[in-house]
Design an enzyme around this catalytic site. Structure first.
Site, PDB file in Angstrom:
ATOM      1  N   TYR A  99     -56.660  36.898  23.938  1.00  0.00           N
ATOM      2  CA  TYR A  99     -55.861  35.752  23.892  1.00  0.00           C
ATOM      3  C   TYR A  99     -54.602  35.743  22.841  1.00  0.00           C
ATOM      4  O   TYR A  99     -53.591  35.244  23.136  1.00  0.00           O
ATOM      5  CB  TYR A  99     -56.988  34.738  23.592  1.00  0.00           C
ATOM      6  CG  TYR A  99     -56.364  33.255  23.557  1.00  0.00           C
ATOM      7  CD1 TYR A  99     -55.526  32.204  24.465  1.00  0.00           C
ATOM      8  CD2 TYR A  99     -56.074  32.714  22.281  1.00  0.00           C
ATOM      9  CE1 TYR A  99     -55.321  31.067  24.405  1.00  0.00           C
ATOM     10  CE2 TYR A  99     -55.600  31.476  21.806  1.00  0.00           C
ATOM     11  CZ  TYR A  99     -55.342  30.780  22.906  1.00  0.00           C
ATOM     12  OH  TYR A  99     -54.699  29.292  22.434  1.00  0.00           O
ATOM     13  N   SER A 130     -50.110  29.708  19.374  1.00  0.00           N
ATOM     14  CA  SER A 130     -51.564  29.489  18.481  1.00  0.00           C
ATOM     15  C   SER A 130     -51.515  30.395  17.393  1.00  0.00           C
ATOM     16  O   SER A 130     -50.747  31.392  17.152  1.00  0.00           O
ATOM     17  CB  SER A 130     -52.541  30.198  19.381  1.00  0.00           C
ATOM     18  OG  SER A 130     -53.961  30.126  18.878  1.00  0.00           O
TER      19      SER A 130
END
Length: 251
Positions: A156, A143
């Site tokens: 995250y 990501s």
């Protein structure tokens, strides 16, 4: 004269019931690959496999059970596969809730284990088997959140940063061993996970767009891709902000 048909390549999709995973499995199946879909709930994975076979006549799609948090099951799981696949796609992950993770260690643990611990341990085992064989492709969906820690999603983001570093290490280790390692940084993707979010159109990809980008990157043996090219510039700017100024921003 009888000409032997080329042997079909095979792809294992880990976390095969997500929107990104399903789009990528469909793309590879359309290109003539056999696909194995893994999921925590086997009936759900089987339903996805059956749907994919209907969409791609003549395809060979199978389903297997795998829980990315059950690390003790990884080696037996790989041993149980009929064949070692040509490629593995790591599409499992959990966005989680940043505010909840800040105050509840169980939730933070779940986010970290889902995005870093389980994926890396599984890919590490797969990497060694690919290395022994002398071929294979590892596709890890990381990501842009891992490019720099930001207050809005740093739990995250930290887990994805760890995944990106792990994939980089595998790439460095396996480059001379015939194994290709691809890191995918999608940015925003219009999926169930982002439903309800106000996403900028210029930076938001569709699952099918991401799937086609992954397939092209595998064919070209790319190392790292940002699916929308604009993300490379956006994240370069964010990484370049001096820390003193960065602390004052709300990103």
């Amino acid at each position: 004269m009888n000409l032997a048909l080329p042997e079909r390549k095979s792809l294992l999709v880990v976390g095969g019931t997500s929107d990104i995973a399903k789009a990528t499995a469909l793309t590879f199946a359309e290109k003539g690959w056999n696909v194995t879909i893994s999921g925590r709930e086997l009936p759900v994975a089987r339903a996805e496999a059956a749907n994919l076979e209907l969409r791609v006549p003549g395809s060979v799609i199978t389903a297997v059970a795998l829980d990315i948090l059950d690390t003790a099951s990884f080696a037996p799981f790989l041993d149980s596969l009929p064949v070692l696949p040509d490629a593995v796609l790591l599409a499992v992950g959990l966005l989680g809730d940043q505010a909840l993770a800040e105050r509840h260690i169980d939730h933070a643990t779940l986010v970290m284990r889902s995005n870093f611990e389980g994926p890396c341990l599984l890919l590490g085992l797969m990497a060694s088997r690919f290395q022994d064989r002398g071929s294979g492709t590892i596709i890890g969906i990381s990501s842009v959140a891992g490019d720099r820690g930001r207050a809005s999603n740093y739990v995250y983001g930290a887990a994805k940063a760890g995944l990106s570093a792990f994939l980089s290490g595998l790439r460095n280790r396996l480059a001379a061993r015939g194994v290709h390692v691809l890191t995918v940084k999608p940015g925003f993707v219009r999926t169930k996970m982002t439903a309800g979010m106000a996403l900028p159109a210029a930076l938001t990809a569709e699952p099918r767009e991401l799937a086609l980008a992954i397939y092209a990157a595998v064919e070209k043996r790319r190392n790292v891709i940002y699916v929308r090219p604009a993300w490379w510039l956006v994240m370069m700017i964010i990484r370049s902000i001096p820390e003193g100024l960065f602390k004052k921003l709300r990103l």
